[in-house]
Scaffold this motif. Sequence first.
Motif, PDB file in Angstrom:
ATOM      1  N   TRP A 180      22.960 -33.272  17.017  1.00 22.45           N
ATOM      2  CA  TRP A 180      23.519 -31.849  17.535  1.00 22.45           C
ATOM      3  C   TRP A 180      24.676 -32.107  18.340  1.00 22.45           C
ATOM      4  O   TRP A 180      25.779 -31.044  18.474  1.00 22.45           O
ATOM      5  CB  TRP A 180      22.512 -31.655  18.775  1.00 22.45           C
ATOM      6  N   SER A 181      25.465 -33.226  18.895  1.00 26.46           N
ATOM      7  CA  SER A 181      26.575 -33.453  19.441  1.00 26.46           C
ATOM      8  C   SER A 181      27.700 -33.302  18.702  1.00 26.46           C
ATOM      9  O   SER A 181      28.684 -33.251  18.915  1.00 26.46           O
ATOM     10  CB  SER A 181      26.373 -34.998  19.929  1.00 26.46           C
ATOM     11  N   PRO A 211      36.402 -20.087  14.744  1.00 23.00           N
ATOM     12  CA  PRO A 211      35.313 -20.552  13.624  1.00 23.00           C
ATOM     13  C   PRO A 211      34.327 -21.403  14.555  1.00 23.00           C
ATOM     14  O   PRO A 211      33.270 -21.695  13.800  1.00 23.00           O
ATOM     15  CB  PRO A 211      36.194 -21.614  12.880  1.00 23.00           C
ATOM     16  N   PHE A 212      34.445 -21.495  15.791  1.00 24.71           N
ATOM     17  CA  PHE A 212      33.325 -22.289  16.509  1.00 24.71           C
ATOM     18  C   PHE A 212      32.495 -21.427  17.457  1.00 24.71           C
ATOM     19  O   PHE A 212      31.739 -22.064  18.351  1.00 24.71           O
ATOM     20  CB  PHE A 212      33.942 -23.363  17.406  1.00 24.71           C
ATOM     21  N   GLU A 269      29.927 -29.079  10.838  1.00 24.43           N
ATOM     22  CA  GLU A 269      30.178 -30.513  11.684  1.00 24.43           C
ATOM     23  C   GLU A 269      31.537 -30.694  12.188  1.00 24.43           C
ATOM     24  O   GLU A 269      32.465 -30.020  11.560  1.00 24.43           O
ATOM     25  CB  GLU A 269      29.729 -31.475  10.931  1.00 24.43           C
ATOM     26  N   ALA A 270      31.803 -31.610  13.198  1.00 25.43           N
ATOM     27  CA  ALA A 270      33.027 -31.839  13.711  1.00 25.43           C
ATOM     28  C   ALA A 270      33.908 -32.440  12.633  1.00 25.43           C
ATOM     29  O   ALA A 270      35.207 -32.088  12.658  1.00 25.43           O
ATOM     30  CB  ALA A 270      33.234 -32.874  14.746  1.00 25.43           C
ATOM     31  N   PRO A 277      34.282 -28.511  21.981  1.00 22.88           N
ATOM     32  CA  PRO A 277      34.736 -28.201  20.635  1.00 22.88           C
ATOM     33  C   PRO A 277      35.907 -28.907  19.958  1.00 22.88           C
ATOM     34  O   PRO A 277      36.811 -29.227  20.938  1.00 22.88           O
ATOM     35  CB  PRO A 277      35.181 -26.824  20.860  1.00 22.88           C
ATOM     36  N   VAL A 278      35.660 -29.275  18.779  1.00 22.12           N
ATOM     37  CA  VAL A 278      37.006 -30.017  18.142  1.00 22.12           C
ATOM     38  C   VAL A 278      37.491 -28.989  17.047  1.00 22.12           C
ATOM     39  O   VAL A 278      37.041 -28.630  16.233  1.00 22.12           O
ATOM     40  CB  VAL A 278      36.185 -31.199  17.297  1.00 22.12           C
TER      41      VAL A 278
END
Length: 181
Positions: free
Chosen positions: A94-95, A176-177, A115-116, A158-159
């Motif tokens: 989740w992270s 997009p996040f 995902e990041a 957020p990345v």
Amino acid sequence: MEQLQVETVPPERIRYRCTRPQRVLPVLPLLVIVVGTTVIDWMTLKRAGSEIAEPLGTWAALLLVFLIIGQYFGVTLTESTAIAHSLRRRTIQWSNVQAIRVERFQGLQTVVIYEAGGRRTRLRAPITGFLCWDRGFEEKFRTIGRWWLDHRGPDWTPVVLPGAQWSGPPVPDGNPFASPT
């Protein structure tokens, strides 16, 4: 009289799978064509009864295989991960999740986890669309989104990936996040 107040304990895990109609209905049109063609061949005496039993048995076995394999497809939500069950099992922390969105794919609406690292995972369930109706799709999507927001951790940030290409429809605010609400 005393009223008992029972505290609701959140579940440790949630599992979403394809429903039985979602596993069977996409195969039925082809099954109807094969059975219809076989019956027509039998009625016009092009095939004998034993020649008809083999293809019908094969299609019945194929339908059974789809029912069994389709039961496995889906997603399991745990406190630390989302486990996507497909032909291969994939565990997503989740992270590491940056967004959860609904996207259209081949006439279906599916849930996609971003995902990041830029990887996106399309979940096999929950889905909804023609021949794959799911009345609870929106509720399931919101539950997955809430589960992510509740379990991603307090240090989540957020990345933004430079030059990352997110396939799918653009988000109205350009972010997009965007988390599901």
